[in-house]
Motif scaffolding. Structure first.
Motif, PDB file in Angstrom:
ATOM      1  N   ALA A 151       0.415   5.304  -7.255  1.00 37.76           N
ATOM      2  CA  ALA A 151       1.167   4.147  -7.759  1.00 37.76           C
ATOM      3  C   ALA A 151       1.722   3.276  -6.635  1.00 37.76           C
ATOM      4  O   ALA A 151       1.894   2.075  -6.802  1.00 37.76           O
ATOM      5  CB  ALA A 151       2.302   4.617  -8.662  1.00 37.76           C
ATOM      6  N   ASP A 152       2.005   3.893  -5.482  1.00 37.83           N
ATOM      7  CA  ASP A 152       2.657   3.139  -4.396  1.00 37.83           C
ATOM      8  C   ASP A 152       1.749   2.867  -3.201  1.00 37.83           C
ATOM      9  O   ASP A 152       2.220   2.720  -2.081  1.00 37.83           O
ATOM     10  CB  ASP A 152       3.918   3.875  -3.936  1.00 37.83           C
ATOM     11  N   ASP A 153       0.454   2.776  -3.438  1.00 40.79           N
ATOM     12  CA  ASP A 153      -0.484   2.532  -2.328  1.00 40.79           C
ATOM     13  C   ASP A 153      -0.299   1.163  -1.687  1.00 40.79           C
ATOM     14  O   ASP A 153      -0.581   0.971  -0.512  1.00 40.79           O
ATOM     15  CB  ASP A 153      -1.927   2.668  -2.802  1.00 40.79           C
ATOM     16  N   VAL A 154       0.159   0.207  -2.491  1.00 43.13           N
ATOM     17  CA  VAL A 154       0.362  -1.155  -1.992  1.00 43.13           C
ATOM     18  C   VAL A 154       1.784  -1.580  -2.340  1.00 43.13           C
ATOM     19  O   VAL A 154       2.253  -1.318  -3.451  1.00 43.13           O
ATOM     20  CB  VAL A 154      -0.658  -2.134  -2.620  1.00 43.13           C
ATOM     21  N   SER A 155       2.484  -2.200  -1.383  1.00 37.86           N
ATOM     22  CA  SER A 155       3.844  -2.685  -1.623  1.00 37.86           C
ATOM     23  C   SER A 155       3.859  -4.206  -1.634  1.00 37.86           C
ATOM     24  O   SER A 155       3.213  -4.841  -0.796  1.00 37.86           O
ATOM     25  CB  SER A 155       4.785  -2.195  -0.524  1.00 37.86           C
ATOM     26  N   LEU A 156       4.622  -4.764  -2.581  1.00 31.95           N
ATOM     27  CA  LEU A 156       4.769  -6.217  -2.704  1.00 31.95           C
ATOM     28  C   LEU A 156       6.238  -6.565  -2.530  1.00 31.95           C
ATOM     29  O   LEU A 156       7.106  -5.788  -2.916  1.00 31.95           O
ATOM     30  CB  LEU A 156       4.332  -6.703  -4.090  1.00 31.95           C
ATOM     31  N   ALA A 157       6.502  -7.725  -1.971  1.00 32.68           N
ATOM     32  CA  ALA A 157       7.890  -8.167  -1.836  1.00 32.68           C
ATOM     33  C   ALA A 157       8.005  -9.656  -2.123  1.00 32.68           C
ATOM     34  O   ALA A 157       7.090 -10.436  -1.833  1.00 32.68           O
ATOM     35  CB  ALA A 157       8.413  -7.861  -0.435  1.00 32.68           C
ATOM     36  N   TRP A 158       9.156 -10.031  -2.687  1.00 36.30           N
ATOM     37  CA  TRP A 158       9.503 -11.429  -2.932  1.00 36.30           C
ATOM     38  C   TRP A 158      10.529 -11.842  -1.895  1.00 36.30           C
ATOM     39  O   TRP A 158      11.510 -11.123  -1.668  1.00 36.30           O
ATOM     40  CB  TRP A 158      10.097 -11.575  -4.336  1.00 36.30           C
ATOM     41  N   MET A 159      10.291 -12.967  -1.237  1.00 31.97           N
ATOM     42  CA  MET A 159      11.224 -13.495  -0.243  1.00 31.97           C
ATOM     43  C   MET A 159      11.495 -14.952  -0.593  1.00 31.97           C
ATOM     44  O   MET A 159      10.559 -15.708  -0.844  1.00 31.97           O
ATOM     45  CB  MET A 159      10.629 -13.391   1.156  1.00 31.97           C
TER      46      MET A 159
END
Length: 130
Positions: free
Chosen positions: A55-63
């Motif tokens: 589930a956590d292979d890729v991390s996304l972030a909002w800036m």
């Protein structure tokens, strides 16, 4: 060789940053799309995970800042051929583009390829935002 060109393709695809001049409207699009995506799980107020194998292979972030808002891949696990999740991210980008158009929100895709963070670490090399 062929492996290098595959890695270049994946790092560029995962490096597609979704930028909104209007951060508030952009965040509305992001929340709607990520909230509906089966492959996405929340990982904090401005962070999400995108599933590849785990589930956590890729991390996304909002800036967000005065210039607007950006949704970007911040990290991807390395598997056999390079960073993972480019297909899942491509689907998210397509959904964001469609939702933004529907809502009349301007969106731009800016590509900053991912870079290897610890290529010498055999156990778990990671790819991170460039």
């Amino acid at each position: 060789g062929p492996e290098a060109s595959v890695i270049r393709l994946f790092t560029a695809e995962l490096g597609q940053r979704i930028t909104f001049a209007d951060a508030v409207a952009g965040r509305g699009v992001v929340d709607a799309v990520l909230g509906a995506a089966k492959s996405v799980t929340p990982a904090g107020p401005d962070n999400w995970h995108l599933k590849f194998a785990a589930a956590d292979d890729v991390s996304l972030a909002w800036m967000a800042d005065a210039a607007g808002g950006v949704l970007a891949v911040t990290r991807s696990r390395h598997m056999v051929n390079g960073p993972v999740g480019e297909r899942a991210w491509r689907k998210v980008v397509a959904a964001l583009t469609a939702a933004a158009a529907e809502r009349g929100v301007a969106l731009e895709v800016v590509t900053v390829p991912l870079v290897p963070m610890n290529p010498q670490d055999e156990k778990e090399p990671l790819w991170v935002a460039g």
